[in-house]
Design a protein around this motif. Structure first.
Motif, PDB file in Angstrom:
ATOM      1  N   THR A  29       0.951  -1.361  -0.068  1.00 43.22           N
ATOM      2  CA  THR A  29      -0.063  -0.086  -0.062  1.00 43.22           C
ATOM      3  C   THR A  29       0.822   1.285  -0.070  1.00 43.22           C
ATOM      4  O   THR A  29       1.724   1.384   0.650  1.00 43.22           O
ATOM      5  N   THR A  30       0.716   2.143  -0.759  1.00 44.38           N
ATOM      6  CA  THR A  30       1.402   3.548  -1.001  1.00 44.38           C
ATOM      7  C   THR A  30       0.490   4.599  -0.548  1.00 44.38           C
ATOM      8  O   THR A  30      -0.766   4.521  -0.174  1.00 44.38           O
ATOM      9  N   GLU A  32      -0.190   7.221  -2.062  1.00 45.87           N
ATOM     10  CA  GLU A  32      -1.051   7.703  -3.114  1.00 45.87           C
ATOM     11  C   GLU A  32      -2.198   6.513  -3.034  1.00 45.87           C
ATOM     12  O   GLU A  32      -3.278   7.117  -3.251  1.00 45.87           O
ATOM     13  N   ASP A  33      -1.934   5.358  -2.809  1.00 44.84           N
ATOM     14  CA  ASP A  33      -3.424   4.564  -2.523  1.00 44.84           C
ATOM     15  C   ASP A  33      -4.294   5.071  -1.443  1.00 44.84           C
ATOM     16  O   ASP A  33      -5.592   4.828  -1.518  1.00 44.84           O
ATOM     17  N   VAL A  35      -4.339   8.144  -0.125  1.00 40.28           N
ATOM     18  CA  VAL A  35      -5.270   9.423  -0.314  1.00 40.28           C
ATOM     19  C   VAL A  35      -6.292   9.263  -1.527  1.00 40.28           C
ATOM     20  O   VAL A  35      -7.311   9.877  -1.379  1.00 40.28           O
ATOM     21  N   THR A  36      -6.236   8.267  -2.445  1.00 37.42           N
ATOM     22  CA  THR A  36      -6.828   8.166  -3.445  1.00 37.42           C
ATOM     23  C   THR A  36      -8.229   7.447  -2.909  1.00 37.42           C
ATOM     24  O   THR A  36      -9.613   7.835  -3.225  1.00 37.42           O
ATOM     25  N   LEU A  37      -8.247   6.613  -1.927  1.00 41.93           N
ATOM     26  CA  LEU A  37      -9.291   5.823  -1.235  1.00 41.93           C
ATOM     27  C   LEU A  37      -9.989   7.021  -0.315  1.00 41.93           C
ATOM     28  O   LEU A  37     -11.195   6.952  -0.262  1.00 41.93           O
ATOM     29  N   GLY A  39     -10.133  10.081  -0.910  1.00 41.08           N
ATOM     30  CA  GLY A  39     -10.615  11.042  -1.670  1.00 41.08           C
ATOM     31  C   GLY A  39      -9.981  12.584  -1.150  1.00 41.08           C
ATOM     32  O   GLY A  39     -10.850  13.716  -1.187  1.00 41.08           O
ATOM     33  N   GLY A  41      -6.332  14.922  -1.128  1.00 41.71           N
ATOM     34  CA  GLY A  41      -4.922  15.019  -2.024  1.00 41.71           C
ATOM     35  C   GLY A  41      -3.643  14.709  -0.999  1.00 41.71           C
ATOM     36  O   GLY A  41      -3.742  14.392   0.057  1.00 41.71           O
ATOM     37  N   ARG A  42      -2.710  14.433  -1.874  1.00 44.53           N
ATOM     38  CA  ARG A  42      -1.362  13.890  -1.238  1.00 44.53           C
ATOM     39  C   ARG A  42      -0.785  14.925  -0.003  1.00 44.53           C
ATOM     40  O   ARG A  42      -0.344  14.254   1.039  1.00 44.53           O
TER      41      ARG A  42
END
Length: 232
Positions: A29-30, A32-33, A35-37, A39, A41-42
């Motif tokens: 798991t990164t 980026e993964d 923050v995407t889930l 919803g 930003g990084r």
């Protein structure tokens, strides 16, 4: 003491992270993964957590600040060992207030060496905080710094022993009652911060002739202490 409530975004990041850790594994798991889930930003992630490891231990910075403030508020005539024992209860409640999350994290840290190392660094910071308070309060005692470090280590050991047993049992049982029993050993050994050479013990100095028989020395001691010494 009052601290601001946790932002919903922070909670969302923690929830997303653990969902992915359980589904994919921690290493896979990164950020980026996550923050995407969640919803977001990084930049939002790093506003709350310094690293991916940080999201696994989201409340320790907050609790460390609470513990530091609690210790600094103690009175000068208050037993510093009792104060530190009270502070360690605050740390334990960080786990017992959310047993499901605590057990999930325990399972995760067992399988990821990097997280175990991070957790040890967190434990070390608590121990240094306890020791710092004790060093200040025991500064006028012989070997005050050494006493402070030993007491702090003993308090942390008592907490960790109870916490590990509670986590291994899937969060079952009364961890608070168990830590009280463990801390009793610390209080018995170091209560009032004095340790083995407590200041309230009787000290008797007897001057006797070099070749005086032992019975005479004993009688002189009994005479100094007063009646009933032979029954003590």
């Amino acid at each position: 003491m009052s601290f601001p409530s946790k932002p919903p975004m922070r909670d969302a990041l923690v929830e997303a992270a653990f969902r992915l850790f359980l589904e994919r594994g921690y290493e896979q798991t990164t950020v980026e993964d996550i923050v995407t889930l969640a919803g977001v930003g990084r930049r939002s992630f790093f506003r709350y957590f310094p690293s991916k490891e940080g999201v696994v231990f989201p409340d320790h910075e907050r609790r460390l600040a609470e513990v530091t403030e609690f210790l600094s508020g103690s009175g000068r005539d208050e037993d510093p060992v009792a104060r530190v024992c009270e502070a360690v209860r605050l740390v334990l409640r960080l786990y017992t207030d959310n047993p499901t999350f605590s057990v999930q994290r325990y399972r995760l840290t067992k399988t990821v060496p990097g997280l175990r190392a991070y957790e040890l660094s967190v434990v070390w910071r608590y121990e240094r905080t306890f020791a710092g308070h004790l060093r200040e309060r025991l500064a006028d005692r012989p070997d005050g710094a050494l006493r402070a470090d030993v007491i702090a280590a003993a308090v942390v050991a008592a907490h960790n022993n109870v916490l590990r047993s509670w986590l291994r049992s899937e969060g079952e049982g009364d961890a608070q009652a168990a830590v009280e029993r463990a801390l009793d050993y610390v209080r018995e050994a170091f209560g009032d911060g004095a340790g083995p050479d407590r200041q309230d013990e009787d000290v008797v100095v007897v001057v006797s002739r070099r070749r005086a028989p032992m019975w005479q020395v004993v009688r002189e001691i009994e005479s100094t202490l007063g009646p009933g010494t032979e029954d003590r």
